[in-house]
Write an enzyme that holds these catalytic residues in place. Structure first.
Site, PDB file in Angstrom:
ATOM      1  N   LYS A 177       2.576   5.282   3.093  1.00 19.52           N
ATOM      2  CA  LYS A 177       1.913   4.352   4.007  1.00 19.52           C
ATOM      3  C   LYS A 177       1.670   5.021   5.369  1.00 19.52           C
ATOM      4  O   LYS A 177       1.948   6.196   5.539  1.00 19.52           O
ATOM      5  CB  LYS A 177       2.731   3.063   4.127  1.00 19.52           C
ATOM      6  CG  LYS A 177       2.780   2.277   2.811  1.00 19.52           C
ATOM      7  CD  LYS A 177       1.450   1.603   2.480  1.00 19.52           C
ATOM      8  CE  LYS A 177       1.247   1.197   1.033  1.00 19.52           C
ATOM      9  NZ  LYS A 177       2.146   0.212   0.473  1.00 19.52           N
TER      10      LYS A 177
HETATM   11  C1  LIG Z   1       2.395  -0.799  -0.596  1.00 21.45           C
HETATM   12  C2  LIG Z   1       1.929  -2.204  -0.651  1.00 21.45           C
HETATM   13  C3  LIG Z   1       2.809  -3.259  -0.817  1.00 21.45           C
HETATM   14  C4  LIG Z   1       4.271  -3.066  -1.118  1.00 21.45           C
HETATM   15  O1  LIG Z   1       4.942  -2.345  -0.154  1.00 21.45           O
HETATM   16  P1  LIG Z   1       6.451  -1.891  -0.497  1.00 21.45           P
HETATM   17  O2  LIG Z   1       7.003  -1.478   0.823  1.00 21.45           O
HETATM   18  O3  LIG Z   1       6.329  -0.745  -1.471  1.00 21.45           O
HETATM   19  O4  LIG Z   1       7.149  -3.046  -1.094  1.00 21.45           O
HETATM   20  C5  LIG Z   1       2.320  -4.544  -0.753  1.00 21.45           C
HETATM   21  N1  LIG Z   1       1.013  -4.788  -0.558  1.00 21.45           N
HETATM   22  C6  LIG Z   1       0.122  -3.796  -0.429  1.00 21.45           C
HETATM   23  C7  LIG Z   1      -1.307  -4.142  -0.182  1.00 21.45           C
HETATM   24  C8  LIG Z   1       0.551  -2.469  -0.478  1.00 21.45           C
HETATM   25  O5  LIG Z   1      -0.347  -1.471  -0.380  1.00 21.45           O
END
Ligand SMILES: *Cc1c(COP(=O)(O)O)cnc(C)c1O
Length: 386
Positions: A187
């Site tokens: 991310k």
């Molecule tokens: C990555 C992601 C999530 C989940 O995030 P985590 O920290 O892995 O639980 C939820 N929604 C979207 C749109 C994502 O890209």
């Protein structure tokens, strides 16, 4: 002869400060939730601004689950969310025994349309979960107007949206009941695994703080540092095990300081792709309206009708050239569990299906070099006959 450069889809940017802080946290002997997590939360609150409170957890999925739990979403309730998202957005609704109601997205923005939300509202609708797709902000002004008119809660899936600015404020400051960020490895900033729940609702924050750690009424840090009653705690609900570790928070403290700089790098890389692809048979990613700011978490291109290859052929050619790609996402209503749960069929959401048929996410990350981006551009131009 030199092998052509391979380019991964993503490579993390972890600096020496992060590493030193992690080592320090390990040497301190305090590995789980403690002073570093507290500091990371305080830093995050200051970064988002507007007097928000932040609860650090081990994923954005956990943050969204805690938000829906604190809002009392339960069996029989409906929660509206876009079909073009990661499965986590919908699965947390099922954790609460409630029903996700999918809506289409706008091919112009890849975000849900407020008017589609309005149409999907029934007497059972309790909440809406906008997803700021790729980091482009949803129209929160209109979504909040609809939510107010129909007495709906708003929980933002902001996994892509740090830092994103909309209508003069950062995502996190628009008055939603909760906003959930992700610090998953790829991310816009990372703690390896991690997430943050942000809200200005003190009762919601209090509930989430307890529920992230077994429903205990004081967290472990207090329990072990406040020696007056170190063994005394109460359990107020069957909570979860969603707390962030200090080892992870050590990464977060320094990643957060670099978050604006990371955003500038991604913005510049996106502009460089835009310029290099302007003459190709591609639909380039949407830009935000004047004044808003895109996080550019993802750089997604879509094949035009006049492209010489289809999406799958394009992916095969990039993979053949050792360029990492991804697809965000197969719409939820085409996945077997969600399709069967909601009785959806192909054609239900033409906007999302059209995006899905054409879309590819290209390598686009903070540690990317000019040479790597040049290589991606060269391969894309060759495949598309540019
Ligand atoms: C990555 C992601 C999530 C989940 O995030 P985590 O920290 O892995 O639980 C939820 N929604 C979207 C749109 C994502 O890209």
């Amino acid at each position: 002869m030199n092998e052509p450069l391979s380019v991964p889809f993503f490579r993390p940017s972890i600096g020496e400060e992060e590493i030193a802080e992690v080592v320090e946290s390990i040497r301190s002997g305090w590995l789980t939730t403690g002073p570093k997590t507290r500091q990371f939360e305080a830093d995050f609150e200051a970064y988002i601004g507007n007097d928000v409170q932040a609860v650090a957890v081990n994923s954005a999925t956990a943050a969204m689950h805690l938000a829906l739990e604190a809002l009392g979403i339960g069996p029989g309730d409906e929660v509206i969310l876009p079909t073009l998202t990661f499965t986590a957005t919908a699965e947390v609704v099922r954790y609460m025994g409630a029903t996700p109601v999918l809506v289409d997205v706008d091919p112009a923005t890849l975000n849900l349309r407020p008017e589609d939300v309005e149409v999907a509202i029934t007497p059972r609708t309790k909440a809406v979960m906008p997803v700021h797709f790729a980091g482009l902000p949803c129209d929160m002004t209109r979504i909040h107007a609809i939510a107010r008119a129909h007495d709906l809660k708003v929980v933002e899936d902001a996994a892509h949206a740090l830092p994103t600015v909309h209508a003069g404020g950062m995502i996190g400051t628009h008055g939603s009941d909760a906003v959930c960020f992700s610090f998953y490895a790829n991310k816009t900033m990372t703690t390896g695994e991690g997430g943050m729940l942000v809200s200005t609702n003190a009762a919601l924050i209090d509930r989430a703080r307890k529920m992230r750690l077994h429903g205990i009424d004081r967290d472990v840090f207090n329990r072990f540092t406040d020696n007056k009653a170190s063994w005394r705690y109460d359990v107020v609900a069957p909570g979860f095990k969603y707390n962030m570790t200090d080892v992870a928070a050590s990464l977060g403290i320094h990643q957060l300081r670099r978050c604006d700089g990371f955003g500038e790098i991604r913005t510049a890389r996106a502009a460089r792709y835009d310029a290099a692809f302007a003459d190709l048979p591609l639909i380039l990613p949407p830009h935000p309206p004047e004044g808003d700011k895109h996080s550019w978490h993802l750089y997604i291109v879509r094949m035009s009708d006049d492209a010489p290859v289809d999406r799958d052929q394009f992916i095969a050619a990039l993979q053949e050239a050792n360029i990492g790609i991804s697809v965000h996402y197969t719409p939820l209503h085409l996945m077997s569990y969600w399709r069967d749960l909601g009785n959806y069929s192909e054609g239900a959401f033409p906007g999302a299906e059209d995006i899905f048929r054409r879309c590819v996410s290209l390598p686009h990350f903070m540690a990317m070099t000019d040479a790597e981006q040049d290589r991606v551009i060269e391969v894309v131009r060759t495949v598309l006959g540019g």
